[in-house]
Every structure is written in C-alpha cells, then in structure tokens.
Design a protein around this motif. Structure first.
Motif, PDB file in Angstrom:
ATOM      1  N   THR A 270     -70.198  -2.176 -51.191  1.00 24.09           N
ATOM      2  CA  THR A 270     -69.066  -2.964 -51.694  1.00 24.09           C
ATOM      3  C   THR A 270     -67.732  -2.664 -50.999  1.00 24.09           C
ATOM      4  OG1 THR A 270     -68.692  -1.343 -53.458  1.00 24.09           O
ATOM      5  CG2 THR A 270     -70.111  -3.231 -53.975  1.00 24.09           C
ATOM      6  N   THR A 271     -67.673  -1.620 -50.163  1.00 22.87           N
ATOM      7  CA  THR A 271     -66.455  -1.303 -49.416  1.00 22.87           C
ATOM      8  C   THR A 271     -66.811  -1.074 -47.951  1.00 22.87           C
ATOM      9  OG1 THR A 271     -66.541   1.117 -49.627  1.00 22.87           O
ATOM     10  CG2 THR A 271     -65.580  -0.113 -51.484  1.00 22.87           C
ATOM     11  N   THR A 272     -65.826  -1.154 -47.076  1.00 29.29           N
ATOM     12  CA  THR A 272     -66.080  -0.931 -45.650  1.00 29.29           C
ATOM     13  C   THR A 272     -66.582   0.491 -45.389  1.00 29.29           C
ATOM     14  OG1 THR A 272     -63.740  -0.408 -45.354  1.00 29.29           O
ATOM     15  CG2 THR A 272     -64.429  -2.663 -44.873  1.00 29.29           C
ATOM     16  N   ALA A 273     -66.194   1.418 -46.257  1.00 26.80           N
ATOM     17  CA  ALA A 273     -66.667   2.800 -46.101  1.00 26.80           C
ATOM     18  C   ALA A 273     -68.168   2.918 -46.361  1.00 26.80           C
ATOM     19  CB  ALA A 273     -65.906   3.717 -47.056  1.00 26.80           C
ATOM     20  N   ASP A 274     -68.736   1.929 -47.055  1.00 23.14           N
ATOM     21  CA  ASP A 274     -70.167   1.949 -47.381  1.00 23.14           C
ATOM     22  C   ASP A 274     -71.039   1.388 -46.259  1.00 23.14           C
ATOM     23  OD1 ASP A 274     -69.604   2.904 -49.967  1.00 23.14           O
ATOM     24  OD2 ASP A 274     -69.292   0.861 -50.713  1.00 23.14           O
ATOM     25  N   ILE A 275     -70.423   0.794 -45.252  1.00 27.70           N
ATOM     26  CA  ILE A 275     -71.212   0.183 -44.182  1.00 27.70           C
ATOM     27  C   ILE A 275     -71.954   1.281 -43.411  1.00 27.70           C
ATOM     28  CG2 ILE A 275     -71.121  -1.166 -42.044  1.00 27.70           C
ATOM     29  CD1 ILE A 275     -68.652  -2.567 -43.125  1.00 27.70           C
ATOM     30  N   PRO A 276     -73.288   1.222 -43.322  1.00 26.25           N
ATOM     31  CA  PRO A 276     -74.054   2.304 -42.687  1.00 26.25           C
ATOM     32  C   PRO A 276     -73.791   2.419 -41.187  1.00 26.25           C
ATOM     33  CG  PRO A 276     -75.501   0.669 -43.703  1.00 26.25           C
ATOM     34  CD  PRO A 276     -74.123   0.155 -43.849  1.00 26.25           C
ATOM     35  N   GLU A 277     -74.114   3.580 -40.641  1.00 23.44           N
ATOM     36  CA  GLU A 277     -73.886   3.843 -39.222  1.00 23.44           C
ATOM     37  C   GLU A 277     -74.649   2.860 -38.341  1.00 23.44           C
ATOM     38  OE1 GLU A 277     -74.448   7.462 -35.933  1.00 23.44           O
ATOM     39  OE2 GLU A 277     -74.935   7.794 -38.052  1.00 23.44           O
ATOM     40  N   GLN A 278     -75.885   2.539 -38.724  1.00 27.02           N
ATOM     41  CA  GLN A 278     -76.687   1.586 -37.953  1.00 27.02           C
ATOM     42  C   GLN A 278     -75.950   0.251 -37.818  1.00 27.02           C
ATOM     43  OE1 GLN A 278     -80.201  -1.173 -39.288  1.00 27.02           O
ATOM     44  NE2 GLN A 278     -80.983   0.933 -39.220  1.00 27.02           N
ATOM     45  N   THR A 279     -75.360  -0.209 -38.909  1.00 24.53           N
ATOM     46  CA  THR A 279     -74.613  -1.473 -38.910  1.00 24.53           C
ATOM     47  C   THR A 279     -73.330  -1.355 -38.102  1.00 24.53           C
ATOM     48  OG1 THR A 279     -75.538  -2.007 -41.082  1.00 24.53           O
ATOM     49  CG2 THR A 279     -73.588  -3.239 -40.395  1.00 24.53           C
ATOM     50  N   GLN A 280     -72.696  -0.200 -38.190  1.00 24.06           N
ATOM     51  CA  GLN A 280     -71.463   0.025 -37.422  1.00 24.06           C
ATOM     52  C   GLN A 280     -71.722  -0.156 -35.922  1.00 24.06           C
ATOM     53  OE1 GLN A 280     -68.432   0.638 -38.510  1.00 24.06           O
ATOM     54  NE2 GLN A 280     -68.595   1.426 -40.604  1.00 24.06           N
TER      55      GLN A 280
END
Length: 373
Positions: A270-280
C-alpha cells in the motif's frame, strides 16, 4: 453296364459336386471378409472432442489463437488451435497459439484459452481449479533481455471488474538451447487510483527461476535452471480461494512439491516503501511504480482461466522491455510461425473445477469487444 460301376460313378459325381459347392461357399466367405476388412480400414474414426477428455466445458468460454470467440466448446475442435491427441497412453487437449496474429480485446498477445463463465468474489469464495498438463513448445525467437520472451501462461485468476487485473498468472518459460525451463507464478497488484498503467507483477519461482531472470544480450540467455521442468514433462497445479486466501500447490514427479498462500483481500503493497526489490529492478525503471488499494481484490468479481496464453509477441522491446519480445511473427502468418517454432503449445490431461454457491453468472461477458488481458 455293371450296376456297381453306375452307383460308384453317381456317388463320385455327388461328392465332387458337394466339394465344388463347398469351395465356392468358402471363397464367397473370403471375399466378404476382405470387403468388410477394406471397409473398416476406410472408415473415418470419430473424433475425440476436448469435452470428452475433460467434461466441464459448460463452465467455460473458449477464445482461439486468431482472436475469435468459440463460446461454449462442447463437441468442438479447431485444427489450428484446439483439438485432442493421444500419446499412446492418454488423450490430451491441445491448446496452440502463434506469436502474432489477431489478439483478443486490448491484449498484445494471442491465446487459445478457456475463461470461466461464472465470477466469484474472493472474500466469500470457496472455489477451486486443478489441472495436469505439459508444455510442448514455447517461442523459438524473442529478445532474451525481455522477461516475457519464450514464456506461456497456463492458468490464471482474472478480475472481471474495475481495472480487470490478475491476482494470479502461472507461467512456464524456457530459453532456446536449454533443456529445462522454469515454472513460476505472478501476483499483479490491484492498483490504487485510476491510473492502472503503473501496475506491476511480483514473481515467485516454483521450479527453476522467476520472471526476473533475463539474458545479458538479445541472444544470450541466463544460466539454465538446475531444478527446472523440461518441455513434455508433466506437472500439476491446484488453485484454491477460500475466505479471501489464495492457496497454491504445484506437483511434479521427481520434483519437490511446492505450496504458497496469498491474501487477496488485504494488501501488503500500500506504500512505495512496500514495493519489493524485484519490482524495483524490473518494473520501476519503466514507470510501473504504483501502489495497491488496501483491500486488494475484495469486492471484485474474479474468474479462472486455463489454456495457452502466449507471452511472446512481435512488438519491439523499446515499447516495454518486460512484455514486448520482438519475436518472429511472419506478419501474422500462422502456418509459417508453426513451421519454424514461433508459437506456444500446451497439452492438458485432466482438470477439475469447483464453484461456490456464491458464484454468479457471467454469461455474455466475453465478446469480441471486451478488454481481456
């Protein structure tokens, strides 16, 4: 003339006549047998329809690899896309689709795929799909740096509402020159807000690698997975959604059975901090950096899909380096693509579906103008 000689001659004539008649009768029998045998050889065998192999077709609508909608596929076959074969032991349903051709809806990719005709809601669901299959071919061409190259989706859960995103896609992917490919599954976020172009997938490996393992150059694949699945090797999946939780099970002889769970009604992104490393690494650099609504897919009607959804297409990687493969399509000529291996082919041996009482009719949803990804 001696009476004995006359009687003997008469008897001889009678016996000879009986032998001749008997011989003619036997010859007639032989002639009839040969005729019957020849007729049997010339008889056209009754086709085995897919609906006889997996008798649940009342619950599905079939899309073909040329973009057409075949509808309910009972007693139906298509020589180019959807038919049955026998491998000497079992009947299988063949789903076959080229890299390029007329696609369905707004998708870039062709498919020969079944879509469930009833939708259900994750929060109240008690729904299950099982399948046993083997992938027989994935595209021979495609840019190795593009994550979707040489891949096919063999099972899905799709939303029928709002953004129409996909909480589940089950992939098989094998690079040219490799003996073994990878099986992995995706969760696509149900994007918060109106801009769905920022959505992204998170990939989990089952056997082999996940979606993010790509080549360093267009014709240089990554290393072959040690624990992968070969073309023609059977595996099974079980998808169950109950009370908002999706449970997955993957089974293949000689491989470790793998299980996963995912909450479909409460998001962890639900937040940008939750975006996983793979997705980054994979999606954020191309502008797909959205977040998910808090209740994920709660309140959305969903449905199962099964078949061959070819992920390799002819669009330039410059458009999207994750989804546009730049593969050979021969201008949409299907037979040329089939001839040189630029297609996806998946065989299904068994499948079952269980639908909860809360499922509602979705008949008529799938038309040629529908948006189906």
């Amino acid at each position: 003339m001696n009476k004995k000689i006359i009687v003997s001659a008469a008897m001889f004539l009678v016996v000879s006549l009986v032998i001749v008649l008997s011989g003619c009768k036997d010859a007639a029998k032989e002639t009839n047998t040969t005729t019957t045998s020849a007729k049997s050889k010339n008889e056209v065998a009754k086709p085995v329809y897919a609906s006889e192999v997996i008798p649940f077709f009342d619950h599905w609508s079939l899309i073909l690899g040329d973009g057409s909608n075949a509808g309910i596929a009972n007693n139906f076959e298509s020589k180019d896309f959807f038919y049955t074969v026998n491998d000497g032991n079992n009947d299988w349903i063949v789903f076959k689709t080229p890299n390029g051709g007329n696609t369905h809806g707004t998708s870039n990719n062709t498919r020969t795929e079944l879509a469930q005709t009833k939708k259900w809601y994750p929060k109240t669901a008690d729904d299950k799909l099982t399948a046993t299959l083997k992938v027989m071919n994935v595209s021979a061409t495609g840019d190795a740096r593009v994550a979707a190259s040489h891949a096919v989706v063999v099972g899905q859960i799709h939303s029928a509402d709002n953004h129409e995103n996909e909480p589940l896609k089950i992939f098989y992917k094998k690079f040219p020159g490799h003996t073994k490919g990878s099986v992995f599954w995706h969760y696509e976020i149900n994007t918060a807000g109106d801009d769905n172009s920022v959505r992204w997938d998170f990939s989990s490996a089952v056997w082999g690698n996940n979606f993010s393992f790509v080549g360093t150059e267009a014709n240089t694949p990554p290393e072959e997975p040690e624990e992968g699945i070969a073309l023609g090797e059977e595996f099974s999946y079980v998808i169950e959604v109950k009370d908002g939780i999706m449970s997955l099970k993957f089974i293949s002889e000689g491989h470790e059975t793998k299980t996963f769970t995912k909450n479909l009604i409460k998001s962890e992104y639900t937040t940008t901090a939750d975006i996983p490393e793979q997705t980054q690494k994979l999606f954020v650099p191309i502008g797909q950096d959205g977040v998910e609504r808090k209740n994920a897919y709660a309140g959305e009607g969903c449905f199962f899909k099964l078949g061959a959804y070819n992920q390799t297409n002819g669009k330039s990687p410059e458009i999207n380096k994750n989804w546009c493969s730049g593969a050979e399509t021969h201008g949409g000529d299907i037979q040329k693509q089939y001839k040189d291996g630029n297609y996806a082919e998946v065989w299904f041996k068994t499948a079952t579906i269980t639908v909860s009482d809360s499922a509602v009719s979705n008949q008529g949803y799938f038309t040629k103008n529908d948006k189906i990804k």
